[in-house]
Design a protein around this motif. Structure first.
Motif, mmCIF file in Angstrom:
data_model
loop_
_atom_site.group_PDB
_atom_site.id
_atom_site.type_symbol
_atom_site.label_atom_id
_atom_site.label_comp_id
_atom_site.label_asym_id
_atom_site.label_seq_id
_atom_site.Cartn_x
_atom_site.Cartn_y
_atom_site.Cartn_z
ATOM 1 N N CYS A 182 0.818 -1.220 0.000
ATOM 2 C CA CYS A 182 0.000 0.000 0.000
ATOM 3 C C CYS A 182 0.847 1.263 0.000
ATOM 4 O O CYS A 182 0.316 2.364 -0.168
ATOM 5 C CB CYS A 182 -0.952 -0.002 1.191
ATOM 6 S SG CYS A 182 -0.139 0.310 2.778
ATOM 7 N N GLY A 183 2.145 1.147 0.240
ATOM 8 C CA GLY A 183 3.005 2.328 0.225
ATOM 9 C C GLY A 183 2.972 3.140 1.508
ATOM 10 O O GLY A 183 3.424 4.283 1.526
ATOM 11 N N GLY A 184 2.422 2.575 2.565
ATOM 12 C CA GLY A 184 2.426 3.271 3.856
ATOM 13 C C GLY A 184 1.066 3.733 4.333
ATOM 14 O O GLY A 184 0.907 4.137 5.489
ATOM 15 N N ASP A 205 -0.226 2.410 7.532
ATOM 16 C CA ASP A 205 0.414 1.099 7.587
ATOM 17 C C ASP A 205 1.931 1.257 7.703
ATOM 18 O O ASP A 205 2.618 1.488 6.698
ATOM 19 C CB ASP A 205 0.055 0.298 6.333
ATOM 20 C CG ASP A 205 0.669 -1.086 6.360
ATOM 21 O OD1 ASP A 205 1.252 -1.460 7.402
ATOM 22 O OD2 ASP A 205 0.553 -1.806 5.347
ATOM 23 N N CYS A 208 4.778 -2.164 5.956
ATOM 24 C CA CYS A 208 5.192 -2.634 4.629
ATOM 25 C C CYS A 208 6.426 -1.910 4.110
ATOM 26 O O CYS A 208 6.770 -2.026 2.933
ATOM 27 C CB CYS A 208 4.044 -2.509 3.626
ATOM 28 S SG CYS A 208 3.387 -0.836 3.444
ATOM 29 N N CYS A 315 -2.677 -5.389 2.819
ATOM 30 C CA CYS A 315 -1.380 -5.126 2.189
ATOM 31 C C CYS A 315 -0.519 -6.368 2.451
ATOM 32 O O CYS A 315 -0.215 -6.691 3.598
ATOM 33 C CB CYS A 315 -0.771 -3.879 2.818
ATOM 34 S SG CYS A 315 0.941 -3.559 2.406
ATOM 35 N N TYR A 336 -6.240 -4.564 8.837
ATOM 36 C CA TYR A 336 -6.528 -4.060 7.487
ATOM 37 C C TYR A 336 -8.019 -3.915 7.205
ATOM 38 O O TYR A 336 -8.406 -3.175 6.288
ATOM 39 C CB TYR A 336 -5.851 -4.943 6.432
ATOM 40 C CG TYR A 336 -4.353 -4.779 6.457
ATOM 41 C CD1 TYR A 336 -3.773 -3.602 6.000
ATOM 42 C CD2 TYR A 336 -3.526 -5.764 6.987
ATOM 43 C CE1 TYR A 336 -2.402 -3.416 6.050
ATOM 44 C CE2 TYR A 336 -2.157 -5.588 7.044
ATOM 45 C CZ TYR A 336 -1.595 -4.400 6.579
ATOM 46 O OH TYR A 336 -0.238 -4.211 6.644
HETATM 47 ZN ZN ZN Z 1 1.175 -1.480 3.388
#
Ligand code: ZN
Length: 345
Positions: A182-184, A205, A208, A315, A336
């Motif tokens: 998800c890129g954060g 998040d 990741c 994610c 999530y």
């Molecule tokens: Zn993530």
């Protein structure tokens, strides 16, 4: 230890279901998940002399097609476009053996595989389409499914340990989604797809950051960029710059603005991504789009962003990070998909 904790949460949910039934709630505990059969479209292209894909039954439980073996049986079906399709009719957990193995690495922590199994099971149950020739495809548009050759012992164990368990919101299986990274910050389903569910809103998040595509950058020639976006860029004239506009609550820009010497054209970020291709625009979390200039004008376009995929829901790299930090599958799923529980589907 982790497995024991997981079973405990499932039992707690079952007790809740009996209460829901007594009060007129929907009965979602009556049919165990392993009893479901899924219909997976393997191919709509390969055709034999009779116009149907050629497969070979090996025994009552397996068949071979295109050099690979699959669990269950096969059927040929007439597709809406008039072609024949090869459809694998397979018990849901046997199908999930070939999905979890393809979606996540066998070397990842057990809890990440169990979370993937639960989410993949929930996803595919929501995709059942009685009256249609198949439920899901075997590719990325649904869940990647590789048949028996792709299976790993670790993935089979994760599917077996979670058999029948799905993500539940209120008293019904949830509409779940998942992606690589998800890129954060996970994405809001309402922003990406226009459908709003309380459990598909973005969450921060931090797990990741270990993903290989946590940050990415790609470039493309200016000519190719303009050609792909001609429906939007045509009236803008020569581009002066590209801007990201209207950040949503997750940090994603709703629009990419093509600022030309004649006009500015707004492109929805999701449309920008699919128009240029998801192999070039790796995620919905864009960070910058910049023009490289030569003496005669722009020559290349550099696009950067965070994560891989649409960003909605679980994610996968974050699940791995949580599992490495000691979370169990229940904790991963509920992180999530807030406000959900686990139960039988
Ligand atoms: Zn993530």
């Amino acid at each position: 230890m982790r497995r024991s904790a997981f079973v405990g949460s499932a039992l707690a949910w079952a007790a809740g279901t009996r209460f829901a039934l007594a009060t007129g709630g929907r009965d979602i505990d009556a049919s165990p998940g392993e009893a479901h059969e899924m219909r997976v479209l393997l191919s709509s292209l390969a055709t034999g002399p009779a116009g149907a894909p050629v497969a070979e039954t090996l025994d009552p439980f397996t068949f071979r097609w295109n050099g690979r073996t699959y669990r269950g049986r096969y059927e040929t079906a007439l597709l809406p476009d008039g072609r024949s399709g090869l459809v694998n009719v397979v018990p849901i957990d046997a199908y999930l053996y070939g999905v979890v193995s393809k979606e996540v690495s066998a070397g990842w922590p057990r809890a990440a595989l169990e979370a993937q199994a639960i989410v993949a099971r929930t996803y595919v149950l929501s995709k059942r389409r009685p009256g249609k020739p198949y439920d899901v495809t075997a590719g990325e548009s649904d869940q990647v499914y590789g048949g028996i050759q792709s299976e790993t012992v670790e993935a089979r164990d994760a599917v077996d340990a979670t058999s029948g368990i799905v993500v539940v919101f209120a008293t019904a299986p949830a509409h779940v989604a998942f992606g690589s990274c998800c890129g954060g910050h996970t994405a809001d389903a309402a922003e990406i797809w226009g459908n709003d569910f309380p459990y598909l809103r973005g969450v921060v998040d931090p797990h990741c950051v270990i993903a290989p595509e946590y940050h990415w950058q790609r470039d493309v020639s200016y000519d190719e960029f303009i050609r792909a976006l001609s429906a939007f860029a045509g009236s803008a004239g020569q581009l002066q710059r590209v801007e990201l506009r209207e950040l949503d609550d997750t940090g994603r820009a709703r629009f990419v603005a093509l600022v030309g010497d004649h006009a500015t054209s707004l492109v929805k970020t999701t449309v920008f991504r699919t128009t240029l291709g998801t192999s070039l625009v790796r995620s919905t979390l864009l960070q910058d789009v910049s023009l490289d200039r030569g003496p005669d004008g722009p020559t290349r376009v550099t696009i950067s962003g965070a994560g891989r995929g649409h960003g909605v829901g679980l994610c996968q790299w974050g699940a791995r990070g949580m599992a490495q930090d000691g979370a169990d599958a229940t904790q991963i799923v509920q992180f999530y998909f807030p406000q959900t529980t686990l139960g039988k589907g």
